[in-house]
Write a protein that holds these residues in place. Structure first.
Motif, PDB file in Angstrom:
ATOM      1  N   LEU A  22       0.843  -1.195   0.000  1.00 28.87           N
ATOM      2  CA  LEU A  22       0.000   0.000   0.000  1.00 28.87           C
ATOM      3  C   LEU A  22       0.880   1.248   0.000  1.00 28.87           C
ATOM      4  CD1 LEU A  22      -2.610  -1.012   2.720  1.00 28.87           C
ATOM      5  CD2 LEU A  22      -2.895  -1.086   0.232  1.00 28.87           C
ATOM      6  N   ARG A  23       0.554   2.174  -0.855  1.00 27.92           N
ATOM      7  CA  ARG A  23       1.300   3.425  -0.935  1.00 27.92           C
ATOM      8  C   ARG A  23       0.621   4.532  -0.134  1.00 27.92           C
ATOM      9  NH1 ARG A  23       5.489   3.162  -3.877  1.00 27.92           N
ATOM     10  NH2 ARG A  23       5.756   1.669  -5.535  1.00 27.92           N
ATOM     11  N   GLU A  24      -0.689   4.407   0.047  1.00 29.60           N
ATOM     12  CA  GLU A  24      -1.417   5.412   0.819  1.00 29.60           C
ATOM     13  C   GLU A  24      -2.710   4.820   1.361  1.00 29.60           C
ATOM     14  OE1 GLU A  24      -3.784   7.586  -2.867  1.00 29.60           O
ATOM     15  OE2 GLU A  24      -2.127   8.630  -1.903  1.00 29.60           O
ATOM     16  N   LEU A  25      -3.219   5.480   2.370  1.00 30.98           N
ATOM     17  CA  LEU A  25      -4.515   5.133   2.928  1.00 30.98           C
ATOM     18  C   LEU A  25      -5.472   6.265   2.577  1.00 30.98           C
ATOM     19  CD1 LEU A  25      -3.406   3.962   6.492  1.00 30.98           C
ATOM     20  CD2 LEU A  25      -4.004   2.519   4.542  1.00 30.98           C
ATOM     21  N   LEU A  40      -0.161  -2.594   9.674  1.00 30.58           N
ATOM     22  CA  LEU A  40       0.246  -2.018   8.388  1.00 30.58           C
ATOM     23  C   LEU A  40       1.700  -2.386   8.063  1.00 30.58           C
ATOM     24  CD1 LEU A  40      -1.393   1.490   8.839  1.00 30.58           C
ATOM     25  CD2 LEU A  40      -2.115  -0.317   7.264  1.00 30.58           C
ATOM     26  N   TYR A  41       2.183  -3.432   8.700  1.00 29.98           N
ATOM     27  CA  TYR A  41       3.550  -3.903   8.528  1.00 29.98           C
ATOM     28  C   TYR A  41       3.879  -4.136   7.052  1.00 29.98           C
ATOM     29  CZ  TYR A  41       7.307  -7.424   8.578  1.00 29.98           C
ATOM     30  OH  TYR A  41       8.454  -8.140   8.336  1.00 29.98           O
ATOM     31  N   GLN A  42       5.052  -3.723   6.668  1.00 33.32           N
ATOM     32  CA  GLN A  42       5.653  -3.995   5.361  1.00 33.32           C
ATOM     33  C   GLN A  42       4.757  -3.567   4.193  1.00 33.32           C
ATOM     34  OE1 GLN A  42       6.788  -8.078   4.224  1.00 33.32           O
ATOM     35  NE2 GLN A  42       8.898  -7.379   4.499  1.00 33.32           N
ATOM     36  N   ASN A  43       4.522  -2.250   4.126  1.00 36.40           N
ATOM     37  CA  ASN A  43       3.846  -1.646   2.985  1.00 36.40           C
ATOM     38  C   ASN A  43       4.764  -0.564   2.431  1.00 36.40           C
ATOM     39  OD1 ASN A  43       0.972  -2.679   2.512  1.00 36.40           O
ATOM     40  ND2 ASN A  43       1.025  -2.481   4.744  1.00 36.40           N
ATOM     41  N   LEU A  48       0.477   9.100   6.701  1.00 36.01           N
ATOM     42  CA  LEU A  48      -0.795   8.599   7.203  1.00 36.01           C
ATOM     43  C   LEU A  48      -1.783   9.755   7.122  1.00 36.01           C
ATOM     44  CD1 LEU A  48       0.470   6.693  10.378  1.00 36.01           C
ATOM     45  CD2 LEU A  48      -0.147   5.717   8.157  1.00 36.01           C
ATOM     46  N   PRO A  49      -3.044   9.463   6.909  1.00 35.24           N
ATOM     47  CA  PRO A  49      -4.017  10.557   6.791  1.00 35.24           C
ATOM     48  C   PRO A  49      -4.242  11.275   8.122  1.00 35.24           C
ATOM     49  CG  PRO A  49      -5.118   8.429   6.660  1.00 35.24           C
ATOM     50  CD  PRO A  49      -3.647   8.154   6.689  1.00 35.24           C
ATOM     51  N   LEU A  50      -4.561  12.537   8.044  1.00 34.95           N
ATOM     52  CA  LEU A  50      -4.827  13.351   9.230  1.00 34.95           C
ATOM     53  C   LEU A  50      -5.975  12.769  10.054  1.00 34.95           C
ATOM     54  CD1 LEU A  50      -3.952  15.919  10.673  1.00 34.95           C
ATOM     55  CD2 LEU A  50      -5.551  17.188   9.246  1.00 34.95           C
ATOM     56  N   SER A  51      -6.866  12.061   9.398  1.00 29.28           N
ATOM     57  CA  SER A  51      -8.025  11.485  10.096  1.00 29.28           C
ATOM     58  C   SER A  51      -7.633  10.393  11.091  1.00 29.28           C
ATOM     59  CB  SER A  51      -9.039  10.938   9.084  1.00 29.28           C
ATOM     60  OG  SER A  51      -8.499   9.856   8.356  1.00 29.28           O
ATOM     61  N   ASP A  65       8.653  -1.417   8.700  1.00 36.15           N
ATOM     62  CA  ASP A  65       9.004  -1.651   7.295  1.00 36.15           C
ATOM     63  C   ASP A  65       8.118  -0.870   6.328  1.00 36.15           C
ATOM     64  OD1 ASP A  65      11.053  -3.269   8.107  1.00 36.15           O
ATOM     65  OD2 ASP A  65       9.986  -5.147   7.732  1.00 36.15           O
ATOM     66  N   ASN A  66       7.888   0.397   6.661  1.00 32.02           N
ATOM     67  CA  ASN A  66       7.245   1.360   5.772  1.00 32.02           C
ATOM     68  C   ASN A  66       8.204   2.543   5.656  1.00 32.02           C
ATOM     69  OD1 ASN A  66       4.264   0.763   5.051  1.00 32.02           O
ATOM     70  ND2 ASN A  66       4.419   0.166   7.207  1.00 32.02           N
ATOM     71  N   PRO A  67       8.318   3.142   4.472  1.00 29.42           N
ATOM     72  CA  PRO A  67       9.216   4.299   4.324  1.00 29.42           C
ATOM     73  C   PRO A  67       8.546   5.591   4.815  1.00 29.42           C
ATOM     74  CG  PRO A  67       8.220   3.773   2.211  1.00 29.42           C
ATOM     75  CD  PRO A  67       7.746   2.724   3.189  1.00 29.42           C
ATOM     76  N   LEU A  68       8.125   5.587   6.087  1.00 33.83           N
ATOM     77  CA  LEU A  68       7.423   6.730   6.663  1.00 33.83           C
ATOM     78  C   LEU A  68       8.303   7.973   6.695  1.00 33.83           C
ATOM     79  CD1 LEU A  68       5.826   4.893   9.713  1.00 33.83           C
ATOM     80  CD2 LEU A  68       4.577   5.801   7.747  1.00 33.83           C
ATOM     81  N   VAL A  69       7.664   9.142   6.591  1.00 31.58           N
ATOM     82  CA  VAL A  69       8.413  10.389   6.755  1.00 31.58           C
ATOM     83  C   VAL A  69       9.033  10.353   8.150  1.00 31.58           C
ATOM     84  CG1 VAL A  69       7.036  11.755   5.140  1.00 31.58           C
ATOM     85  CG2 VAL A  69       6.357  11.649   7.538  1.00 31.58           C
ATOM     86  N   PRO A  70      10.214  10.940   8.319  1.00 33.25           N
ATOM     87  CA  PRO A  70      10.931  10.826   9.598  1.00 33.25           C
ATOM     88  C   PRO A  70      10.116  11.222  10.836  1.00 33.25           C
ATOM     89  CG  PRO A  70      12.365  11.749   7.929  1.00 33.25           C
ATOM     90  CD  PRO A  70      11.003  11.652   7.306  1.00 33.25           C
TER      91      PRO A  70
END
Length: 143
Positions: A22-25, A40-43, A48-51, A65-70
């Motif tokens: 998954l690239r986005e929710l 949401l492991y390994q996407n 993540l949405p503000l909601s 294992d998600n490339p989350l913003v720092p």
């Protein structure tokens, strides 16, 4: 069912979306207000949405294992055991609650500034009209 339709499943309490690339929710993902467990492991999630601020019942969250913003990655922390995944859920939801308040405050401030500018512009137009009217009256008197 597409991921966009998940938000209509408002009574869902457990959701495992791990290993789905998954690239986005969807922005309205937070409508899953009864969600307690979210994996949401390994996407490929960066944001993540503000909601997420609405997920107050969330007790367990795995974002490994998600490339989350720092910023979000730091808030989420590791999820190597139950305690850490519980902290992740609490900390991420609280982060988005604070972020949503900040965003709303900023929007309110911008709207007030915009409203003031509109009022100033209206006053200027009225003054210009008055000035033109006076100028016409002066010209008519001279004739």
């Amino acid at each position: 069912m597409s991921l966009k339709n998940f938000s209509s499943l408002s009574h869902l309490t457990k959701l495992d979306l791990s290993k789905n690339e998954l690239r986005e929710l969807p922005e309205d993902f937070g409508n899953l207000v009864k969600l307690k467990y979210l994996d949401l492991y390994q996407n490929q999630l960066q944001h993540l949405p503000l909601s997420f601020s609405k997920l107050k019942d969330l007790k367990w969250l795995d974002l490994k294992d998600n490339p989350l913003v720092p910023t979000v990655a730091k808030v989420a922390g590791p999820c190597l055991d139950t305690k850490q995944c519980q902290s992740c859920a609490r900390d991420v939801v609280n982060f988005f609650v604070r972020l949503e308040k900040q965003v709303n405050s900023e929007l309110e401030s911008r709207n007030k500034t915009r409203q003031k500018q509109l009022e100033i512009n209206q006053q200027k137009k009225q003054e210009e009209k008055k000035g033109k009217k006076k100028e016409k009256q002066k010209q008519n008197r001279k004739l």
